[in-house]
Design a protein around this motif. Structure first.
Motif, PDB file in Angstrom:
ATOM      1  N   THR A  78     -11.458  -8.845   9.106  1.00 13.72           N
ATOM      2  CA  THR A  78     -11.747  -7.589   9.811  1.00 13.72           C
ATOM      3  C   THR A  78     -12.853  -7.810  10.833  1.00 13.72           C
ATOM      4  OG1 THR A  78     -11.188  -6.417   7.771  1.00 13.72           O
ATOM      5  CG2 THR A  78     -12.286  -5.147   9.471  1.00 13.72           C
ATOM      6  N   CYS A 115     -13.895  -2.447   1.961  1.00 11.76           N
ATOM      7  CA  CYS A 115     -14.404  -3.637   2.653  1.00 11.76           C
ATOM      8  C   CYS A 115     -14.074  -3.566   4.136  1.00 11.76           C
ATOM      9  CB  CYS A 115     -13.759  -4.905   2.080  1.00 11.76           C
ATOM     10  SG  CYS A 115     -14.296  -5.332   0.434  1.00 11.76           S
ATOM     11  N   MET A 116     -12.812  -3.224   4.453  1.00 17.58           N
ATOM     12  CA  MET A 116     -12.396  -3.130   5.850  1.00 17.58           C
ATOM     13  C   MET A 116     -13.221  -2.072   6.580  1.00 17.58           C
ATOM     14  SD  MET A 116      -8.295  -3.003   5.108  1.00 17.58           S
ATOM     15  CE  MET A 116      -7.799  -2.533   6.768  1.00 17.58           C
ATOM     16  N   GLN A 142      -2.812   5.454   0.855  1.00 16.06           N
ATOM     17  CA  GLN A 142      -3.770   4.354   1.033  1.00 16.06           C
ATOM     18  C   GLN A 142      -3.754   3.828   2.464  1.00 16.06           C
ATOM     19  OE1 GLN A 142      -2.221   1.816  -1.993  1.00 16.06           O
ATOM     20  NE2 GLN A 142      -3.435   2.731  -3.636  1.00 16.06           N
ATOM     21  N   LEU A 153       0.841  -1.197   0.000  1.00 20.11           N
ATOM     22  CA  LEU A 153       0.000   0.000   0.000  1.00 20.11           C
ATOM     23  C   LEU A 153       0.879   1.251   0.000  1.00 20.11           C
ATOM     24  CD1 LEU A 153      -2.720  -0.945   2.663  1.00 20.11           C
ATOM     25  CD2 LEU A 153      -2.952  -1.000   0.197  1.00 20.11           C
ATOM     26  N   ILE A 172      -3.979  -8.748   2.537  1.00 21.87           N
ATOM     27  CA  ILE A 172      -3.858  -7.988   1.299  1.00 21.87           C
ATOM     28  C   ILE A 172      -2.505  -8.274   0.650  1.00 21.87           C
ATOM     29  CG2 ILE A 172      -3.601  -5.651   0.349  1.00 21.87           C
ATOM     30  CD1 ILE A 172      -5.709  -4.734   2.422  1.00 21.87           C
ATOM     31  N   ALA A 177      -6.829   3.876   5.094  1.00 19.42           N
ATOM     32  CA  ALA A 177      -7.288   2.664   5.777  1.00 19.42           C
ATOM     33  C   ALA A 177      -7.350   2.901   7.283  1.00 19.42           C
ATOM     34  CB  ALA A 177      -6.357   1.493   5.450  1.00 19.42           C
ATOM     35  N   VAL A 206     -10.808 -10.519   3.291  1.00 18.18           N
ATOM     36  CA  VAL A 206     -10.356  -9.339   4.029  1.00 18.18           C
ATOM     37  C   VAL A 206     -11.490  -8.815   4.921  1.00 18.18           C
ATOM     38  CG1 VAL A 206      -9.601  -6.938   3.797  1.00 18.18           C
ATOM     39  CG2 VAL A 206      -8.570  -8.708   2.389  1.00 18.18           C
ATOM     40  N   ALA A 207     -12.722  -8.816   4.390  1.00 19.22           N
ATOM     41  CA  ALA A 207     -13.872  -8.375   5.182  1.00 19.22           C
ATOM     42  C   ALA A 207     -14.067  -9.293   6.383  1.00 19.22           C
ATOM     43  CB  ALA A 207     -15.127  -8.351   4.316  1.00 19.22           C
ATOM     44  N   TYR A 237     -11.517 -10.065  -1.566  1.00 19.79           N
ATOM     45  CA  TYR A 237     -12.151  -8.987  -0.798  1.00 19.79           C
ATOM     46  C   TYR A 237     -12.950  -9.545   0.373  1.00 19.79           C
ATOM     47  CZ  TYR A 237     -10.953  -6.231  -4.914  1.00 19.79           C
ATOM     48  OH  TYR A 237     -10.274  -5.623  -5.927  1.00 19.79           O
ATOM     49  N   ASN A 294      -7.768  -4.137  -6.517  1.00 15.40           N
ATOM     50  CA  ASN A 294      -7.818  -2.698  -6.261  1.00 15.40           C
ATOM     51  C   ASN A 294      -7.681  -2.409  -4.762  1.00 15.40           C
ATOM     52  OD1 ASN A 294      -8.535  -0.016  -5.888  1.00 15.40           O
ATOM     53  ND2 ASN A 294      -9.975  -0.038  -7.600  1.00 15.40           N
ATOM     54  N   PRO A 295      -6.636  -1.693  -4.358  1.00 12.03           N
ATOM     55  CA  PRO A 295      -6.444  -1.435  -2.923  1.00 12.03           C
ATOM     56  C   PRO A 295      -7.594  -0.642  -2.312  1.00 12.03           C
ATOM     57  CG  PRO A 295      -4.845  -0.219  -4.248  1.00 12.03           C
ATOM     58  CD  PRO A 295      -5.524  -1.187  -5.164  1.00 12.03           C
ATOM     59  N   TYR A 296      -8.254   0.194  -3.106  1.00 14.77           N
ATOM     60  CA  TYR A 296      -9.329   1.014  -2.546  1.00 14.77           C
ATOM     61  C   TYR A 296     -10.561   0.179  -2.224  1.00 14.77           C
ATOM     62  CZ  TYR A 296      -6.384   4.951  -3.500  1.00 14.77           C
ATOM     63  OH  TYR A 296      -5.325   5.816  -3.471  1.00 14.77           O
ATOM     64  N   ILE A 297     -10.774  -0.910  -2.992  1.00 12.23           N
ATOM     65  CA  ILE A 297     -11.893  -1.799  -2.657  1.00 12.23           C
ATOM     66  C   ILE A 297     -11.577  -2.578  -1.381  1.00 12.23           C
ATOM     67  CG2 ILE A 297     -13.351  -3.708  -3.471  1.00 12.23           C
ATOM     68  CD1 ILE A 297     -12.983  -2.717  -6.274  1.00 12.23           C
ATOM     69  N   TYR A 298     -10.306  -2.979  -1.237  1.00 11.16           N
ATOM     70  CA  TYR A 298      -9.886  -3.602   0.024  1.00 11.16           C
ATOM     71  C   TYR A 298     -10.211  -2.689   1.201  1.00 11.16           C
ATOM     72  CZ  TYR A 298      -6.951  -7.479  -1.746  1.00 11.16           C
ATOM     73  OH  TYR A 298      -6.497  -8.640  -2.292  1.00 11.16           O
ATOM     74  N   ILE A 299      -9.789  -1.420   1.076  1.00  9.96           N
ATOM     75  CA  ILE A 299      -9.967  -0.456   2.168  1.00  9.96           C
ATOM     76  C   ILE A 299     -11.457  -0.246   2.445  1.00  9.96           C
ATOM     77  CG2 ILE A 299      -9.603   1.953   2.842  1.00  9.96           C
ATOM     78  CD1 ILE A 299      -6.965   1.823   1.192  1.00  9.96           C
ATOM     79  N   ASN A 330     -10.669   2.908   9.648  1.00  8.12           N
ATOM     80  CA  ASN A 330     -10.801   1.669  10.416  1.00  8.12           C
ATOM     81  C   ASN A 330     -10.539   1.814  11.905  1.00  8.12           C
ATOM     82  OD1 ASN A 330     -11.296  -0.997   8.851  1.00  8.12           O
ATOM     83  ND2 ASN A 330     -10.112   0.308   7.493  1.00  8.12           N
TER      84      ASN A 330
END
Lengths: 236, 102
Positions: free
Chosen positions: A75, B11-12, A41, A37, A62, A45, A71-72, A68, B4-9, A49
């Motif tokens: 979290t 989701c978190m 970014q 990242l 990541i 985050a 990762v969800a 995705y 895509n890092p922004y989609i990761y972010i 978060n």
């Protein structure tokens, strides 16, 4: 106390939180950089978060190119204790508190902000928590940003010393009530002893640290609630 | 990283926010049940104590500086000092003891 005084009080309590956050999220920034990242970014985050273990776990996944949904899910698992804290915090708010303050406070329910908010006398006025957030949010986000940029430049000794700030605050929250109330004192001792047991005995290592915190919190608090239900006036 | 890092972010962030905001917005009334009230009353102390120990011991450069910082914070907390003095003293004790120990 009026809004401004509460905001100032919260901001003062936010100083050690922001300092501790900066040190912790600085090392989190290193993990974010390893995951690929950028500084922006990683800062984004952290800003969205506000969770050390949750972010660390997510960054690791990541970096490993996980999906995705994975990762969800990590979290959710790493942050599940905040669900419990928010339930407790909902009882600390006056029932007339409108939706907007609830939504703002909900943005930054962390171990530390939960701790200082619950330690306020009587019902929680949202303005106190806003004051804490005013320092805690930038401390956390900027620490991550500089962690990505500067990596290992900050002296190790300084990071080491700052990293106990957060634990020092936890202790300052639970010690005064433990001195007043023998049940809380016993619970603190039992909590630490079992936490040490879970961390040391390999049998319990199938649980992540986040899960261990939830399991112990639920078991010990439920047992205490069954054995020593509070008298009605204690809550107020 | 191919995704895509922004989609990761996103989701978190969505998960982190929902688990925090749902209890705060859905539980609007005071809980009357005595067991639940007692449970939620004890939760903060138990969870903070569980998170503090033994984590504080391994947070620093040496186990001994961690112990010293821990003991200093316990003593000041017992004396009823505020968040800032307790936190700063713990940091100072760790810093000074590591200067001597390491």
């Amino acid at each position: 106390m009026n809004k401004r005084a509460l905001l100032a009080k919260g901001a003062r309590d936010g100083i050690p939180i922001a300092l501790g956050y900066f040190a912790v999220s600085f090392s989190l920034g290193i993990a974010a950089r390893n995951a690929g990242l950028t500084a922006f970014q990683a800062m984004l985050a952290s800003l969205l978060n506000n969770a050390s273990a949750g972010e660390h776990a997510a960054f690791t996944l990541i970096g490993a190119g996980a999906g995705y949904l994975e990762v969800a899910l990590i979290t959710l698992i790493a942050n599940a204790r905040y669900l419990l804290m928010s339930c407790a915090l909902s009882q600390k708010l006056d029932s007339s508190t409108p939706l907007l303050p609830r939504m703002i406070i909900g943005f930054d329910v962390t171990d530390e902000i939960f701790g200082v908010s619950i330690a306020q006398p009587g019902k929680l006025n949202p303005w106190y928590t806003y004051g804490v957030m005013l320092l805690a949010l930038p401390g956390w986000a900027l620490g991550t940003y500089f962690g990505v940029l500067l990596g290992n430049i900050l002296p190790v000794r300084l990071v080491s010393a700052l990293s106990v700030a957060l634990y020092g605050m936890f202790i300052a929250v639970f010690m005064p009530p433990a001195r007043q109330n023998k049940i809380i004192a016993a619970l603190v001792v039992i909590s630490m002893a079992t936490s040490w047991l879970f961390a040391t005995v390999e049998l319990f290592h199938f649980m992540s640290e986040g899960i261990r915190i939830i399991v112990l919190t639920v078991l010990i608090s439920a047992a205490a609630a069954l054995l020593f239900p509070i008298k009605e006036e204690v809550q107020e | 990283m191919t995704r895509n890092p922004y989609i990761y972010i996103l989701c978190m962030a969505a998960v982190s926010y929902l688990i925090r905001v749902l209890p705060l917005t859905l539980i609007r009334k005071e809980i009357k049940n005595r067991f639940l009230r007692s449970f939620l009353y004890y939760v903060p102390y138990v969870t903070l104590a569980v998170m503090t120990f033994p984590a504080i011991i391994s947070a620093t450069g040496s186990v001994w500086s961690g112990w010293l910082g821990f003991i200093a914070a316990l003593l000041l907390g017992w004396m009823g000092k505020g968040l800032l003095p307790v936190a700063c003293t713990a940091c100072a004790v760790v810093f000074l003891s590591e200067l001597i120990l390491l």
